[in-house]
Design an enzyme around this catalytic site. Structure first.
Site, PDB file in Angstrom:
ATOM      1  N   ASN A 298       1.128  -1.027   0.143  1.00 59.31           N
ATOM      2  CA  ASN A 298       0.399  -0.430  -0.077  1.00 59.31           C
ATOM      3  C   ASN A 298       0.626   1.382  -0.453  1.00 59.31           C
ATOM      4  O   ASN A 298       2.071   1.250   0.627  1.00 59.31           O
ATOM      5  CB  ASN A 298      -0.733   0.073   0.907  1.00 59.31           C
ATOM      6  CG  ASN A 298      -2.388  -1.164   1.013  1.00 59.31           C
ATOM      7  OD1 ASN A 298      -2.435  -0.764  -0.346  1.00 59.31           O
ATOM      8  ND2 ASN A 298      -2.726  -1.744   1.707  1.00 59.31           N
TER       9      ASN A 298
ATOM     10  N   CYS B 163      -4.452  -7.742  -3.708  1.00 63.40           N
ATOM     11  CA  CYS B 163      -5.958  -6.949  -2.514  1.00 63.40           C
ATOM     12  C   CYS B 163      -6.469  -7.674  -2.178  1.00 63.40           C
ATOM     13  O   CYS B 163      -6.873  -8.483  -2.974  1.00 63.40           O
ATOM     14  CB  CYS B 163      -6.409  -5.803  -2.209  1.00 63.40           C
ATOM     15  SG  CYS B 163      -6.775  -4.678  -1.150  1.00 63.40           S
ATOM     16  N   HIS B 164      -6.648  -8.244  -1.549  1.00 62.00           N
ATOM     17  CA  HIS B 164      -8.331  -9.486  -0.911  1.00 62.00           C
ATOM     18  C   HIS B 164      -9.440  -8.870  -0.752  1.00 62.00           C
ATOM     19  O   HIS B 164     -10.149  -9.326   0.184  1.00 62.00           O
ATOM     20  CB  HIS B 164      -7.109 -10.658   0.422  1.00 62.00           C
ATOM     21  CG  HIS B 164      -6.640  -9.553   1.422  1.00 62.00           C
ATOM     22  ND1 HIS B 164      -5.377 -10.103   1.806  1.00 62.00           N
ATOM     23  CD2 HIS B 164      -7.332  -8.857   2.505  1.00 62.00           C
ATOM     24  CE1 HIS B 164      -5.443  -8.760   2.915  1.00 62.00           C
ATOM     25  NE2 HIS B 164      -6.518  -8.134   3.176  1.00 62.00           N
TER      26      HIS B 164
ATOM     27  N   HIS C  51      -9.771  -0.610  -2.720  1.00 55.82           N
ATOM     28  CA  HIS C  51     -10.296   0.453  -1.331  1.00 55.82           C
ATOM     29  C   HIS C  51     -11.628   1.071  -2.234  1.00 55.82           C
ATOM     30  O   HIS C  51     -12.140   1.836  -1.259  1.00 55.82           O
ATOM     31  CB  HIS C  51      -9.058   1.032  -0.677  1.00 55.82           C
ATOM     32  CG  HIS C  51      -8.131   0.138   0.058  1.00 55.82           C
ATOM     33  ND1 HIS C  51      -7.459   0.690   0.934  1.00 55.82           N
ATOM     34  CD2 HIS C  51      -7.664  -1.686  -0.561  1.00 55.82           C
ATOM     35  CE1 HIS C  51      -6.943  -0.791   1.091  1.00 55.82           C
ATOM     36  NE2 HIS C  51      -6.719  -1.685   0.165  1.00 55.82           N
TER      37      HIS C  51
END
Length: 457
Positions: free
Chosen positions: A151, A173-174, A203
């Site tokens: 990040n 990303c998860h 996000h």
């Protein structure tokens, strides 16, 4: 003899995360004889990871070979896949700084690793190191695929695409698969019975479809159930992993936007100007917003990972459970040609037509022997596009600062941040950025440094 893949892990001192990724890799037959090159600058942590990786190999009874490096270029030589997982500046001092300095201005944060002044500073610290990896890859493994777990994901991915466009990269990303699990849990529906499609930016992607497969093979839209459950007070259920983090912010935004966002409520609260406001403790209480959550999480995670790493080091064998990360699926598909679908962050290139061509978009991707191929989405609903653009503004200006080495754009990025702009005036924003640049001067490029004399003047 058939050539075996070489997988280089940069930041391998993150022993537990390395264990999850390499554990996944070694359970895939086509990858089980790979060379695993672990690289880290911390010799003690690297040695711990070497022990754990060796035990994974013995536990699974595979033919993989583990090598360790302190030299990045040598570790990358001949690599087919490069996994990156590091935090420049660590929890201390840099994450602490990203929280404590803004607090002096009355600016409160929850996570501060993606957007806002915390995300901008983290990008400033991180991107130059990712660029150095790309530079080394071009020298010794130009065709390798970079799997980047760092990040601020969108800023990093965008910056890599700008400066090193030939690098084959994906930001991973998860949040998409993790949120799908959370919603399935709220709905009491098995995850395997749910079909979804999401798109946006890291996000801040949204489920454009979230449906339940019926016995007759048709699909039912689950959004009405989610909205009804929230309005009746049944959703969200208490968190299954962190009691400090209820999921109310995202459900509230679902009722306003018509779509559910893929990253957590604690993240989303600081990507918008609606939830963290000076003089409004009622909002913090109503939506359960966990201020200063990331520092608390870091302390807990460091202690937990220390304990796990120590246990792995002492154990004769290590239990290997499949994680929810995409890395091994990508490697297997590229290496064998067996197709898979993942959610990845790549240069948009027209996949989402309502967002800029050069931004980093998060979309479904087909993976096979040709590599990672993002799918076409088209235009997002206008309200989602508008909200996402407020975050892209910050990302774009941060990337511009890095690419052009123009410090002014760091101030511009902070000025455009929705949460920062809602709380601070322009003089405060400029002064805050100066203070952060002084505090981070040992971790950021020379062009971005502000001397104390200049700041005082």
């Amino acid at each position: 003899m058939t050539r075996q893949p070489k997988i280089t892990f940069i930041g391998a001192g993150s022993t537990v995360f390395m264990k999850n990724i390499i554990g996944d890799v070694l359970q895939r037959p086509a990858l089980s004889a790979a060379t695993i090159a672990l690289m880290d600058l911390n010799p003690e942590r690297l040695a711990e990871s070497e022990i754990v990786a060796g035990k994974l190999v013995r536990t699974l009874g595979v033919k993989a070979k583990v090598e360790t490096y302190s030299n990045q270029l040598k570790a990358l030589e001949g690599a087919d896949f490069v996994v990156v997982a590091f935090q420049i500046g660590g929890y201390e001092p840099c994450t602490v700084t990203d929280f404590e300095v803004p607090k002096k201005y009355g600016l409160r944060q929850t996570i501060a690793d993606t957007l806002g002044v915390g995300g901008i500073m983290r990008g400033l610290r991180t991107v130059p190191h990712l660029w150095k990896i790309c530079e080394d890859m071009l020298k010794v493994c130009p065709e390798a695929i970079l799997l980047q777990y760092v990040n601020p994901m969108a800023i990093n991915t965008w910056a890599i695409a700008e400066k090193y466009p030939t690098i084959r990269q994906v930001g991973l990303c998860h949040s998409v698969q993790g949120t799908a699990f959370e919603l399935a849990r709220d709905l009491d529906i098995p995850l395997e019975e749910i079909r979804y499609r999401a798109a946006g930016i890291n996000h801040m992607a949204f489920y454009l479809k979230f449906e339940h497969r019926q016995k007759d093979g048709s699909y039912r839209d689950l959004y009405p159930d989610l909205i009804r459950g929230y309005r009746e007070g049944r959703f969200p259920k208490p968190s299954h992993w962190n009691p400090r983090c209820p999921n109310k912010v995202r459900y509230e935004m679902l009722t306003r936007l018509g779509y559910f966002v893929t990253e957590s409520s604690e993240h989303f609260a600081e990507y918008t100007p609606y939830f963290i406001k000076d003089g409004r403790p009622d909002l913090i209480e109503k939506f359960g917003i966990p201020l200063d959550e990331y520092p608390k999480r870091c302390i807990e995670q460091i202690e937990r990972w220390k304990g796990q790493a120590a246990a792995f080091k002492e154990a004769e064998t290590i239990e290997v459970a499949e994680s929810h990360e995409y890395a091994s699926s990508i490697m297997n598909s590229v290496w064998t040609g067996e197709p898979s679908v993942i959610y990845g962050n790549l240069r948009n290139n027209g996949c989402i037509t309502s967002l800029p061509e050069n931004c980093a978009a998060e979309v479904p991707c087909l993976v096979d022997a040709s590599g990672i191929q993002p799918t076409y989405i088209g235009a997002l609903p206008p309200q989602l596009t508008a909200l996402i653009r407020t975050n892209i503004n910050v990302q774009e200006l941060t990337v511009q600062a890095l690419v052009t080495e123009n410090r002014e754009h760091l101030y511009h990025a902070a000025m455009m941040d929705p949460h920062t702009a809602a709380e601070l005036d322009l003089d405060q924003i400029w002064s805050l950025v100066d203070d952060l640049l002084v505090a981070h001067r040992d971790w950021i490029p020379e062009w971005a440094r502000v001397s104390k004399k200049v700041q005082a003047a």
